[in-house]
Design a protein around this motif. Sequence first.
Motif, PDB file in Angstrom:
ATOM      1  N   SER A 139       0.807  -1.150   0.203  1.00 13.17           N
ATOM      2  CA  SER A 139      -0.015   0.133  -0.150  1.00 13.17           C
ATOM      3  C   SER A 139       0.762   1.276   0.052  1.00 13.17           C
ATOM      4  CB  SER A 139      -1.149  -0.053   1.078  1.00 13.17           C
ATOM      5  OG  SER A 139      -1.886  -1.180   1.337  1.00 13.17           O
ATOM      6  N   GLU A 154       1.798   3.223   4.418  1.00 13.60           N
ATOM      7  CA  GLU A 154       1.096   2.504   5.642  1.00 13.60           C
ATOM      8  C   GLU A 154       2.227   2.610   6.831  1.00 13.60           C
ATOM      9  OE1 GLU A 154      -0.778  -1.102   5.273  1.00 13.60           O
ATOM     10  OE2 GLU A 154      -2.452  -0.296   4.087  1.00 13.60           O
ATOM     11  N   ASP A 156       4.245   0.951   9.868  1.00 12.75           N
ATOM     12  CA  ASP A 156       4.478  -0.279  10.119  1.00 12.75           C
ATOM     13  C   ASP A 156       4.658  -0.240  11.609  1.00 12.75           C
ATOM     14  OD1 ASP A 156       6.673   1.727  10.762  1.00 12.75           O
ATOM     15  OD2 ASP A 156       8.193   0.048   9.610  1.00 12.75           O
ATOM     16  N   LEU A 187      -0.185   6.637   6.704  1.00  6.26           N
ATOM     17  CA  LEU A 187      -1.759   6.182   6.813  1.00  6.26           C
ATOM     18  C   LEU A 187      -1.696   5.177   7.917  1.00  6.26           C
ATOM     19  CD1 LEU A 187      -2.322   5.790   3.050  1.00  6.26           C
ATOM     20  CD2 LEU A 187      -2.752   7.663   4.368  1.00  6.26           C
ATOM     21  N   PRO A 188      -2.896   4.863   8.365  1.00  2.00           N
ATOM     22  CA  PRO A 188      -2.983   4.105   9.568  1.00  2.00           C
ATOM     23  C   PRO A 188      -3.227   2.545   8.937  1.00  2.00           C
ATOM     24  CG  PRO A 188      -5.081   5.103   9.235  1.00  2.00           C
ATOM     25  CD  PRO A 188      -3.898   5.941   8.299  1.00  2.00           C
ATOM     26  N   ARG A 189      -2.590   1.633   9.684  1.00  2.00           N
ATOM     27  CA  ARG A 189      -2.571   0.239   9.158  1.00  2.00           C
ATOM     28  C   ARG A 189      -3.717  -0.441   9.038  1.00  2.00           C
ATOM     29  NH1 ARG A 189       1.806  -2.949  12.481  1.00  2.00           N
ATOM     30  NH2 ARG A 189       1.621  -4.391  10.788  1.00  2.00           N
ATOM     31  N   THR A 190      -3.922  -1.094   8.084  1.00  2.00           N
ATOM     32  CA  THR A 190      -5.171  -1.897   7.762  1.00  2.00           C
ATOM     33  C   THR A 190      -5.262  -3.158   8.508  1.00  2.00           C
ATOM     34  OG1 THR A 190      -4.333  -2.843   5.821  1.00  2.00           O
ATOM     35  CG2 THR A 190      -5.730  -0.778   5.766  1.00  2.00           C
ATOM     36  N   GLY A 191      -6.116  -4.066   8.571  1.00  2.00           N
ATOM     37  CA  GLY A 191      -6.119  -5.368   9.303  1.00  2.00           C
ATOM     38  C   GLY A 191      -5.320  -6.447   8.524  1.00  2.00           C
ATOM     39  N   SER A 192      -5.269  -6.293   7.335  1.00  2.00           N
ATOM     40  CA  SER A 192      -4.406  -7.477   6.610  1.00  2.00           C
ATOM     41  C   SER A 192      -2.943  -6.894   6.671  1.00  2.00           C
ATOM     42  CB  SER A 192      -4.650  -7.435   5.074  1.00  2.00           C
ATOM     43  OG  SER A 192      -4.518  -6.020   4.556  1.00  2.00           O
ATOM     44  N   SER A 193      -2.551  -5.471   6.817  1.00  2.00           N
ATOM     45  CA  SER A 193      -1.201  -5.381   7.436  1.00  2.00           C
ATOM     46  C   SER A 193      -0.677  -5.418   8.678  1.00  2.00           C
ATOM     47  CB  SER A 193      -0.985  -3.804   7.148  1.00  2.00           C
ATOM     48  OG  SER A 193      -1.533  -3.452   5.605  1.00  2.00           O
ATOM     49  N   GLN A 194      -1.669  -5.530   9.594  1.00  2.00           N
ATOM     50  CA  GLN A 194      -1.449  -5.781  11.138  1.00  2.00           C
ATOM     51  C   GLN A 194      -1.254  -7.510  11.214  1.00  2.00           C
ATOM     52  OE1 GLN A 194      -4.532  -4.441  13.360  1.00  2.00           O
ATOM     53  NE2 GLN A 194      -3.969  -2.274  12.922  1.00  2.00           N
ATOM     54  N   GLN A 195      -1.886  -8.348  10.227  1.00  2.00           N
ATOM     55  CA  GLN A 195      -1.707  -9.634  10.376  1.00  2.00           C
ATOM     56  C   GLN A 195      -0.346 -10.245   9.978  1.00  2.00           C
ATOM     57  OE1 GLN A 195      -5.110 -11.439   8.868  1.00  2.00           O
ATOM     58  NE2 GLN A 195      -6.485 -10.606  10.675  1.00  2.00           N
TER      59      GLN A 195
END
Length: 216
Positions: A139, A154, A156, A187-195
Amino acid sequence: MTAPANAHETEAHRPFGPHPGLEPRRNPAARWVTILVGVTFLALSGLLARELWFHYQDQPFTSWVRPVLDFLGTRAVDAAAVTVGIIISLLGLWLIISSFMPRGRTHMQVESPASIWVRPVDVARKSTYAARAEVGGESVRSKADRKRVTVSVEDDGSGHVEELVQGAVGRELRRLSHPPAVAVKVLPRTGSSQQTAPQPVEPHRTDLDQVEEELR
């Protein structure tokens, strides 16, 4: 004929190697206007050729030009006619001004003995892959013009993503004669990026990479 006395001196002082060429510029504003005016004149010349052909053939024909001339010659001067005249005058003035307008600047010069220019879109692509190679992730988006590059990436979670991306992009654009300012938008992290932790990717080769290899 004999050569000038200072011919050898001129050749001796002439620099060797490639010389920078002219800067690429946007098409002039009067280009399409000139094309339209030329097409209009071609149509009018064809119309006049038809009138002359039938006129010298001594045959009865329906004129296309005479009704227009009769209308213009018998038309009363009213507010509508004055308005049309003003509009035509302003259009002619705009055509004259547009013919002298300078062509817009569309490229950025690379520091090189040769004449090498890149587009802002190439700079944006290079910035995107430089950011991905530094912090990973998919992203990453960049947009650029001749004065500014904005990279959206995003977060990290390390707290240093802005400094890392800004430094990486700045190093990649150092070969430009006038490097644009680099701005990083986290940008704030999305759910997929946190996993899934982002993995660095190999940067895509662009025109700036080839330029750097040639200058080494």
